[in-house]
Every structure is written in structure tokens, then in C-alpha cells.
Design a protein around this motif. Structure first.
Motif, PDB file in Angstrom:
ATOM      1  N   ASN A   1      42.848  43.475  38.294  1.00 54.34           N
ATOM      2  CA  ASN A   1      42.567  44.789  38.558  1.00 54.34           C
ATOM      3  C   ASN A   1      43.705  45.919  39.025  1.00 54.34           C
ATOM      4  O   ASN A   1      43.891  46.631  39.951  1.00 54.34           O
TER       5      ASN A   1
ATOM      6  N   GLU B   1      36.781  48.387  42.899  1.00 53.38           N
ATOM      7  CA  GLU B   1      36.834  46.951  43.011  1.00 53.38           C
ATOM      8  C   GLU B   1      38.200  46.522  43.536  1.00 53.38           C
ATOM      9  O   GLU B   1      39.077  47.242  43.675  1.00 53.38           O
ATOM     10  N   ARG B   2      38.150  45.169  44.123  1.00 45.18           N
ATOM     11  CA  ARG B   2      39.314  44.695  44.789  1.00 45.18           C
ATOM     12  C   ARG B   2      40.370  44.624  43.643  1.00 45.18           C
ATOM     13  O   ARG B   2      40.412  44.374  42.622  1.00 45.18           O
TER      14      ARG B   2
ATOM     15  N   THR C   1      41.182  45.715  49.002  1.00 45.66           N
ATOM     16  CA  THR C   1      39.862  45.730  49.020  1.00 45.66           C
ATOM     17  C   THR C   1      39.217  47.441  49.073  1.00 45.66           C
ATOM     18  O   THR C   1      40.030  48.069  49.876  1.00 45.66           O
TER      19      THR C   1
END
Length: 183
Positions: A81, A148-149, A178
Motif C-alpha cells: 500500500n 488502509e495501513r 496505520t
């Protein structure tokens, strides 16, 4: 009586091929040899997201265990991510008592150690770590999806030291950001 030289050409080719393979193998072993760069290894740092306009940096110690300086060529970080990853190196911070686990930038206080760290920080290709000195890699990550983390779990550093080239990969780190208020 007529003599030919054909048999010696085959042996010359065989010797040349054998020599090339040996040279390639030696070069591979030369680059893959353990270098003087070390880390504390296996650290995990988790931190919640910061306010808008504030960047969170994670510090990873880079110890030069050798008698020659380390000239960093490049650093790559991969994970999940990740919209972007900023990588800097403070070549002397831990040696002057300013090792940072995490810190925010910019800071409000003029006496904060983060000011000194960021004043010394350079792009990886401009970093040199003194013999038996310790620098620190500074990692800032921006999530692709802010809900999202995001994490970095692999860092590769390419460098030269003592007329040799090295590539070190550190898989034991987990630098995590996070979207929640806590980890």
C-alpha cells in the motif's frame, strides 16, 4: 607432409570459455560477499497517521563495521500500500547521540533533535558513513490508500567500501503506518 592447426583452435576455445565462466563466478562471489554494513536487525516500528502537513520518518541504524568508509549508491524500499517512499540518510546522527526511532518533520521547537537530523540528511547517493561509524536511514512512507495501513518490509542498500561493491538486503524490518490512532 602437411600439418594443420585445427585441434589447437578447439582447445583455445575451451580454455577461453572456461576462463570466462570462472571470471563470471568470481565476480558474482565478489559482489555477493558480506560487506561491512550492519543493522540492529529485525526491528518493528508501528505508528499512527500524523496531522496534515507533518511527515513521519522512521530511523533504521546503519553501522559501518569496516575500516573503510561506505559510499552508498542507492537504497530501495518495498512493502504494501505504498503511494510513495522517501529515503534519506543521516550519515552521523547516532554517532553524535541523535539516533531516531521515529520523528515528525517539520517540528515546532528549534531545539528538537529532528532539526539537526534533517540538516544533515542527504540523498542516499550522496551519503558516506565513516569507518566504524553509524548513520541512519530515514524512511517516510505515504499510503496509496490512506484508509488502509502501509508498510515497508524490505530494504536493499547498494554501496561501495574498500574498493568493493556490495548489495545488502534487510528483510527483518517492519515499518508500519496505520490510519488508526494506535497500532
Amino acid at each position: 607432409m602437411l600439418q594443420t592447426a585445427a585441434p589447437t583452435r578447439r582447445s583455445t576455445v575451451a580454455v577461453a570459455v572456461t576462463g570466462a565462466v570462472a571470471l563470471l563466478a568470481a565476480g558474482t562471489a565478489y559482489v555477493l560477499a558480506d560487506g561491512p554494513l550492519g543493522t540492529s536487525g529485525g526491528a518493528g516500528i508501528c505508528s499512527p497517521d500524523r496531522a496534515e502537513g507533518v511527515t513521519l520518518y522512521y530511523g533504521v541504524l546503519l553501522a559501518n563495521n569496516g575500516s573503510s568508509e561506505i559510499d552508498v549508491w542507492s537504497v530501495d524500499a518495498t512493502g504494501g500500500n505504498l503511494g510513495s517512499v522517501e529515503l534519506l540518510i543521516d550519515p552521523t546522527g547516532p554517532d553524535v547521540g541523535q539516533a531516531m526511532g521515529t520523528f515528525e518533520w517539520p517540528v515546532d521547537s528549534p531545539v528538537d533533535d529532528a532539526n539537526d537530523v534533517m540538516a544533515r540528511a542527504v540523498a542516499p547517493a550522496d551519503a558516506t558513513i565513516a569507518p566504524h561509524g553509524t548513520g541512519q536511514l530515514l524512511v517516510a512512507l505515504t499510503p496509496e490508500d490512506p484508509d488502509e495501513r502501509a508498510w515497508v518490509d524490505r530494504i536493499e542498500i547498494r554501496y561501495a567500501s574498500g574498493w568493493r561493491d556490495y548489495a545488502e538486503t534487510f528483510d527483518g524490518y517492519l515499518l508500519e503506518r496505520t490510519p488508526r490512532r494506535s497500532c
